[in-house]
Write an enzyme that holds these catalytic residues in place. Structure first.
Site: not given
Length: 633
Positions: A31, A111, A166, A470-472, A474, A541
């Protein structure tokens, strides 16, 4: 201890035998927040004389220290065990309690009521036979009341107690009780809950818990304990077809080979014809072995070892099923899914899936729809967030035996697990297999990988270059392909920018789109490698899970991960395409390294430090690795 009878003093063995043969009821309390779930269970234990003296002493001390009932006992403290629960006066985790009365044994799961802990409620409800759904008489039916009721229905619980709690704070007004019951009845009918017993009560005072209360003379129904002791659970597990997921192949010596597991439905006897799925081989039961000797019959709920008359291949995860009423076998399904992960579900991301005793790899396609638990309306959805419920298609990496969840919880339910953190992120319920899973088959071809390797003069390989923009990547990938081409190797370069002009032009840069981008590229790279090529895949990736999935799909012997490692500051300083500047200005949302994460490889085959290695040096190291692997001469 629990309850005293004359048998305890007179004939303890007869008492223990009677106790062992009592029926068991598993139920949950659920509940909204502060509806009194923990107080209800604590009061039930107290009223049933199931609280030890030392527990009562501790309860009195805790009530004075952290209780919420003034000078009175705070019965919720008998259940709420976490420090955070006691400090805040709420339930966070699922609390299980065992108790018994003269008529029945019980396992109750308390729960939590907060929406953020809905996943904990699903855990507690997954094995329950009955649900006690509490409603605060002052507040009526709330959003979380509806949410929990819908989940109760979805998880196959058909017996419900609507506890209007209640009521003492509403002056025990009959009109208040009837208004809430009427409002709830309409919603219950919509979601298929037909067996609902409404009880007015005050968990704190004890009204209508174990004895009929004088404060509600207008109520003529059962007390809560009276109903729990007498409700007939329609447990038709014995009438259902025999199913036993194999947990362990039992081979203590050369002369014995049995298959151990818990029977989840049906009955089995020596001589019964059974089939092992998904393989499909058939045999008959030779023996049913237990520690206490062989059985002439075993039923649902028992854990046994079954031996077969024939030597057939059976492994952990397989299901032994009665031969004339088999489960289905498929690898694609429609399922209801409750998302339990902190991070949203990403379509096509690989997750681990536990179904029965089998663990497979699973991918969820785009959800068909999300369900609004308040209105039961279905809304279009691209993903599911924490505690959301939807209907999705799901694909496994191999066929599995299954039943629809409505027919068998154990063979129709599954959980999804994050591959990297091992945390449970989803709970699913199969509705049916997708027809296309029966219509698509692998076509056998005559020209295989070995024939293509011989023709090409080298082995296939996938070089997966990952790193920041930009890491290189390609530049290095291009130099690697140039060198391999000069050596006579057959290559193809898959570049991240190039594939977005065609194959992946429909994808953006959200996390979900990035996952799908890499999934498609992985499949293309796999096909190219199957054709015998050396594939150079140059992609940011960013997510480790997708790169690991690519490795698993392609195979470690054909996969080489190259981390083109460049600090963000260096990549941003280079910024050959001006992307970092746009990202800093807010023109490129979800840019990796700025406002979207990059998860570097943990153990790549090659790590290139572009602050010290030139593209030529990096390409040389990669080509040398291919020689060392025997890919090229």
């Amino acid at each position: 201890m629990t309850h005293s009878t004359d048998l305890i003093a007179g004939d303890i063995e007869q008492y223990l035998e009677r106790h062992a043969n009592k029926s068991m009821l598993r139920f949950i309390t659920c509940g909204s927040v502060d509806d009194g779930k923990s107080t209800l269970i604590g009061r039930l234990l107290y009223e049933s004389k199931l609280v030890f003296e030392d527990q009562l002493t501790a309860l009195e001390a805790d009530s004075r220290k952290v209780g919420t009932q003034g000078e009175g006992l705070d019965f919720a403290l008998l259940v709420d065990g976490l420090a955070a629960e006691r400090e805040q006066g709420i339930t966070i985790d699922v609390a299980y309690r065992y108790f018994s009365t003269e008529q029945r044994k019980f396992v109750v799961a308390d729960t939590p009521g907060h929406e953020q802990y809905t996943r904990n409620m699903v855990t507690g409800a997954s094995t329950a036979d009955l649900a006690v759904i509490l409603v605060d008489a002052r507040k009526g039916v709330l959003t979380q009341t509806r949410r929990h009721s819908y989940l109760v229905s979805l998880l196959g619980i058909r017996h419900v107690v609507l506890a209007v709690n209640k009521l003492d704070l509403a002056d025990y007004e009959q009109e208040v009780f009837e208004r809430i019951v009427g409002e709830y009845a309409g919603f219950a009918k919509e979601i298929g809950l037909t067996d609902v017993v409404a009880i007015p009560m005050s968990a704190y005072v004890g009204d209508n818990l174990t004895e009929r209360s004088a404060n509600t003379p207008w109520y003529e129904g059962p007390t809560l304990m009276g109903h729990l002791e007498t409700v007939e659970i329609d447990d038709d597990l014995l009438a259902r077809p025999f199913r036993m997921p194999v947990q362990w192949v039992n081979r203590p010596d050369l002369d014995f080979r049995g298959f151990s597991g818990q029977i989840v439905s049906g009955v089995v006897r020596p001589g019964d014809r059974v089939r092992a799925l998904p393989g499909g081989r058939e045999s008959s039961v030779a023996r049913i072995v237990t520690r206490d000797g062989d059985l002439t019959e075993a039923i649902a709920g028992q854990s046994v070892t079954v031996t077969l008359a024939d030597e057939i291949d059976v492994s952990r995860g397989d299901v032994l099923a009665v031969a004339d009423a088999l489960p289905g076998v498929a690898d694609q399904f429609e399922a209801h899914l409750v998302w339990m992960g902190e991070d949203e579900m990403l379509p096509e991301r690989p997750y681990l899936c536990r179904i029965g005793t089998m663990t497979v790899q699973a991918r969820i396609t785009k959800p068909k729809h999300r369900i609004n638990v308040n209105t039961l309306e279905k809304a279009a959805a691209n993903t599911l967030a924490l505690n959301e419920i939807g209907v999705c298609n799901i694909s496994f990496d191999r066929p599995v035996p299954y039943d629809a969840y409505t027919a068998n919880r154990d063979t129709g339910g599954f959980v999804l697990i994050d591959r990297l953190t091992n945390s449970t992120v989803g709970a699913g319920m199969i509705t049916h297999a997708l027809r296309r899973s029966d219509n698509v088959h692998w076509q056998v071809v005559d020209v295989d990988e070995g024939a293509r390797t011989e023709l090409m003069g080298h082995s296939p390989q996938i070089l997966w270059l990952t790193g920041l923009s930009g890491s290189g990547k390609s530049t290095i990938a291009n130099e690697v392909e140039r060198r391999l081409h000069a050596l006579g190797a057959h290559t193809y370069l898959l570049d991240g920018d190039n594939v977005r002009h065609g194959l992946n032009q429909d994808l953006g840069f959200t996390d979900a789109d990035r996952v799908e981008n890499i999934r498609r590229v992985t499949e293309v790279a796999r096909l190219m490698a199957d054709a015998g090529l050396i594939v150079i895949a140059s992609f940011i990736s960013p997510f480790r899970a997708e790169r690991e999935a690519a490795r698993e799909l392609i195979g470690t012997e054909h996969f080489c991960e190259v981390h083109v490692d460049t600090p963000v500051a260096v990549a941003e300083e280079r910024d050959p395409k001006g992307l970092y500047r746009k990202a800093r200005r807010g023109e490129l949302p979800n840019f990796t390294g700025i406002d979207s994460p990059y998860e570097p490889p943990l153990s790549p085959e090659v790590r290139i430090d572009t602050t010290s290695d030139s593209p030529e040096q990096a390409a040389g190291r990669i080509v040398d690795l291919l020689r060392a692997r025997g890919v090229i001469a």
